[in-house]
Design a protein around this motif. Structure first.
Motif, PDB file in Angstrom:
ATOM      1  N   PRO A  20       0.966  -1.241   0.043  1.00  0.00           N
ATOM      2  CA  PRO A  20       0.020  -0.059   0.073  1.00  0.00           C
ATOM      3  C   PRO A  20       0.836   1.307   0.078  1.00  0.00           C
ATOM      4  N   GLU A  21       0.338   2.300  -0.307  1.00  0.00           N
ATOM      5  CA  GLU A  21       1.238   3.582  -0.750  1.00  0.00           C
ATOM      6  C   GLU A  21       1.500   3.971   0.573  1.00  0.00           C
ATOM      7  N   PHE A  22       0.555   3.954   1.576  1.00  0.00           N
ATOM      8  CA  PHE A  22       0.670   4.513   3.153  1.00  0.00           C
ATOM      9  C   PHE A  22       1.957   3.762   3.687  1.00  0.00           C
ATOM     10  N   ILE A  23       2.114   2.663   3.444  1.00  0.00           N
ATOM     11  CA  ILE A  23       3.488   2.031   3.887  1.00  0.00           C
ATOM     12  C   ILE A  23       4.628   2.448   3.237  1.00  0.00           C
ATOM     13  N   LEU A  24       4.871   2.613   1.803  1.00  0.00           N
ATOM     14  CA  LEU A  24       5.803   3.225   1.128  1.00  0.00           C
ATOM     15  C   LEU A  24       6.046   4.595   1.801  1.00  0.00           C
ATOM     16  N   ARG A  25       4.893   5.300   1.969  1.00  0.00           N
ATOM     17  CA  ARG A  25       5.347   6.602   2.411  1.00  0.00           C
ATOM     18  C   ARG A  25       5.906   6.664   3.855  1.00  0.00           C
ATOM     19  N   ASP A  26       5.515   5.609   4.552  1.00  0.00           N
ATOM     20  CA  ASP A  26       5.941   5.544   5.922  1.00  0.00           C
ATOM     21  C   ASP A  26       7.508   5.106   6.062  1.00  0.00           C
ATOM     22  N   VAL A  27       7.778   4.206   5.174  1.00  0.00           N
ATOM     23  CA  VAL A  27       9.145   4.025   4.779  1.00  0.00           C
ATOM     24  C   VAL A  27      10.001   5.240   4.372  1.00  0.00           C
ATOM     25  N   LEU A  28       9.587   6.122   3.508  1.00  0.00           N
ATOM     26  CA  LEU A  28      10.195   7.167   3.106  1.00  0.00           C
ATOM     27  C   LEU A  28      10.411   8.127   4.194  1.00  0.00           C
ATOM     28  N   GLN A  29       9.540   8.271   4.911  1.00  0.00           N
ATOM     29  CA  GLN A  29       9.537   9.354   6.019  1.00  0.00           C
ATOM     30  C   GLN A  29      10.380   8.848   7.054  1.00  0.00           C
ATOM     31  N   ASN A  30      10.456   7.747   7.687  1.00  0.00           N
ATOM     32  CA  ASN A  30      11.142   7.224   8.441  1.00  0.00           C
ATOM     33  C   ASN A  30      12.575   6.675   8.469  1.00  0.00           C
ATOM     34  N   LEU A  31      12.790   6.114   6.920  1.00  0.00           N
ATOM     35  CA  LEU A  31      14.046   5.687   6.793  1.00  0.00           C
ATOM     36  C   LEU A  31      14.961   6.227   5.692  1.00  0.00           C
ATOM     37  N   TYR A  32      14.245   7.309   5.250  1.00  0.00           N
ATOM     38  CA  TYR A  32      14.969   8.007   3.978  1.00  0.00           C
ATOM     39  C   TYR A  32      15.161   9.552   4.254  1.00  0.00           C
ATOM     40  N   ARG A  33      14.546   9.847   5.070  1.00  0.00           N
ATOM     41  CA  ARG A  33      14.430  11.395   5.132  1.00  0.00           C
ATOM     42  C   ARG A  33      15.890  11.903   6.063  1.00  0.00           C
ATOM     43  N   ASP A  34      16.184  11.262   6.883  1.00  0.00           N
ATOM     44  CA  ASP A  34      17.423  11.694   7.738  1.00  0.00           C
ATOM     45  C   ASP A  34      18.650  12.012   6.865  1.00  0.00           C
ATOM     46  N   ASN A  35      19.129  13.182   7.279  1.00  0.00           N
ATOM     47  CA  ASN A  35      20.383  13.382   6.713  1.00  0.00           C
ATOM     48  C   ASN A  35      20.367  13.430   5.123  1.00  0.00           C
ATOM     49  N   LEU A  36      19.329  13.489   4.337  1.00  0.00           N
ATOM     50  CA  LEU A  36      19.011  13.282   3.099  1.00  0.00           C
ATOM     51  C   LEU A  36      20.154  14.113   2.318  1.00  0.00           C
ATOM     52  N   GLU A  37      20.499  15.273   2.586  1.00  0.00           N
ATOM     53  CA  GLU A  37      21.418  16.321   1.737  1.00  0.00           C
ATOM     54  C   GLU A  37      22.852  15.559   2.134  1.00  0.00           C
ATOM     55  N   ARG A  38      23.029  15.310   3.408  1.00  0.00           N
ATOM     56  CA  ARG A  38      24.498  14.692   3.491  1.00  0.00           C
ATOM     57  C   ARG A  38      24.694  13.311   2.560  1.00  0.00           C
ATOM     58  N   LYS A  39      23.786  12.444   2.641  1.00  0.00           N
ATOM     59  CA  LYS A  39      23.749  11.516   2.189  1.00  0.00           C
ATOM     60  C   LYS A  39      24.003  11.728   0.494  1.00  0.00           C
ATOM     61  N   MET A  40      23.328  12.493   0.014  1.00  0.00           N
ATOM     62  CA  MET A  40      23.656  12.881  -1.426  1.00  0.00           C
ATOM     63  C   MET A  40      24.771  13.134  -1.758  1.00  0.00           C
ATOM     64  N   GLU A  41      25.604  13.820  -0.708  1.00  0.00           N
ATOM     65  CA  GLU A  41      26.819  14.190  -0.777  1.00  0.00           C
ATOM     66  C   GLU A  41      27.912  13.178  -0.916  1.00  0.00           C
ATOM     67  N   LEU A  42      27.601  12.007  -0.023  1.00  0.00           N
ATOM     68  CA  LEU A  42      28.157  10.842   0.283  1.00  0.00           C
ATOM     69  C   LEU A  42      28.168  10.154  -1.240  1.00  0.00           C
ATOM     70  N   ILE A  43      26.979  10.259  -1.833  1.00  0.00           N
ATOM     71  CA  ILE A  43      27.170   9.677  -3.376  1.00  0.00           C
ATOM     72  C   ILE A  43      27.936  10.249  -4.187  1.00  0.00           C
ATOM     73  N   MET A  44      27.759  11.628  -4.302  1.00  0.00           N
ATOM     74  CA  MET A  44      28.632  12.357  -5.081  1.00  0.00           C
ATOM     75  C   MET A  44      30.023  12.381  -4.789  1.00  0.00           C
ATOM     76  N   GLY A  45      30.354  11.934  -3.459  1.00  0.00           N
ATOM     77  CA  GLY A  45      31.896  11.600  -3.064  1.00  0.00           C
ATOM     78  C   GLY A  45      32.445  10.628  -3.261  1.00  0.00           C
ATOM     79  N   VAL A  46      31.768   9.677  -3.842  1.00  0.00           N
ATOM     80  CA  VAL A  46      32.405   8.288  -4.044  1.00  0.00           C
ATOM     81  C   VAL A  46      33.612   8.483  -5.149  1.00  0.00           C
ATOM     82  N   THR A  47      34.666   7.759  -4.929  1.00  0.00           N
ATOM     83  CA  THR A  47      35.902   7.919  -5.815  1.00  0.00           C
ATOM     84  C   THR A  47      35.992   6.957  -6.649  1.00  0.00           C
TER      85      THR A  47
END
Length: 358
Positions: A252-279
């Motif tokens: 269900p969509e509400f479960i996916l939204r729950d996962v996004l909110q609780n597992l993928y929102r923290d430090n989103l900008e910093r994690k983006m920097e980690l991906i960009m920083g891979v050598t």
């Protein structure tokens, strides 16, 4: 004896409330007075409940959470054996009962979610050190560095802060992004300090062409970060399809939204920097060379993040000391999809026995 109003479900829910904690319980159980059961389900967060069971797998394996300041810039949250004493002026050397084994997670949820099916089995043979990498969970830094090599340096600083310096560690196990970090750490420490190396579902030899190929396989995205750090339920469904051989048919969509909110929102900008920083793949910053240690490469034959042909290429690049195990009918997370087989292969390599009992 349980009274009529004090049902078994009620008892279990109170026990769960005690495990989660009052504040997290209230946030997961918020509801309006006139909500229907369907609306309530849509507002109920399942993440704290799953997190309780993930953490329980660690505590039942004899592990405890600690937060360690490894230097003036970086703090690492990790899980350590209950038998391991932290260094102090009165006790500079940690008490060791088994060889140390370091477990490094990949992108996504924190370490408790990614290694919950391994810690109980591995803790019988090793003293486990299971950190959250920088910008995952409660691990953080004020340093501007974002490369996987910096993550490895932070892990080395953690080992030193724990008093594990100069003695041989049994090995390191890294999955996906954690495999990148494990490779760098093994290269930094050499075989005099670091024993065996396990690289799981991790294309350490990847390049920009591999990233473009992933973007084409997914479709509808412009770069890898859009799929590794999903911001929409559509992107999350694509990530699940890529990562797992048999993703749930109905979510269900509400479960996916729950996962996004609780597992993928923290430090989103910093994690983006980690991906960009891979050598990896940057010829000016990184050159893949064979390691001094024995290496086990573990790969799911249905991995769509890093296709299985990349496993054979990596084995060739890592040389004669590298061994490859392909796990049938698994995707990018074989440690979760088929933990029994993964654990058997892992212990066979680490303990030097081809058919180790799990």
């Amino acid at each position: 004896m349980i009274r009529r109003r004090d049902t078994i479900v009620g008892v279990r829910m109170r026990n769960l409330k005690n495990d989660i904690g009052d504040s997290r319980w209230r946030s997961s159980m918020k509801r309006l007075p006139s909500q229907s059961p369907t609306t309530l389900a849509m507002r109920l967060s399942i993440i704290p409940i799953i997190d309780v069971f993930a953490r329980r797998s660690f505590t039942s394996a004899g592990l405890r959470p600690e937060t360690i300041a490894v230097n003036s810039e970086t703090t690492i949250h990790c899980w350590l054996p209950n038998t391991l004493s932290l260094p102090s002026p009165k006790n500079p050397d940690p008490r060791v009962s088994k060889p140390f084994l370091l477990l490094l997670h990949g992108f996504g949820p924190v370490s408790t979610w990614q290694w919950r099916f391994q810690v109980r089995v591995l803790s019988r043979h090793f003293d486990l050190i299971v950190p959250d990498l920088v910008f995952f969970g409660e691990s953080t830094t004020t340093s501007p560095e974002r490369s996987e090599e910096f993550q490895a340096a932070s892990m080395m600083a953690l080992l030193k802060a724990l008093g594990i310096s100069g003695e041989r560690i049994a090995g390191v196990l890294g999955t996906s992004y954690g495999g990148f970090v494990a490779y760098h750490l093994a290269r930094m420490l050499g075989d005099g300090w670091m024993g065996k190396v396990v690289i799981a579902s991790s294309d350490v030899g990847k390049n920009e062409e591999d990233d473009r190929a992933m973007v084409e396989r997914v479709g509808g995205i412009e770069n890898v970060s859009e799929i590794m750090l999903p911001r929409t339920t559509v992107a999350l469904r694509k990530l699940l399809k890529l990562s797992i051989r048999r993703p749930p048919r109905f979510l269900p969509e509400f479960i996916l939204r729950d996962v996004l909110q609780n597992l993928y929102r923290d430090n989103l900008e910093r994690k983006m920097e980690l991906i960009m920083g891979v050598t990896l793949g940057n010829k000016d910053l990184f050159q893949l060379t064979p390691l001094q240690q024995d290496v086990l490469i573990v790969w799911g034959d249905q991995d769509n993040i890093f296709p299985v042909n990349k496993a054979f290429e990596l084995k060739k690049k890592l040389g004669e000391k590298a061994k490859l195990e392909i796990l049938k009918n698994t995707g990018h997370v074989p440690q979760i999809e088929d933990p029994d087989l993964f654990n058997e292969v892992l212990l066979g390599f680490l303990l030097g026995a081809p058919n180790s009992s799990v």
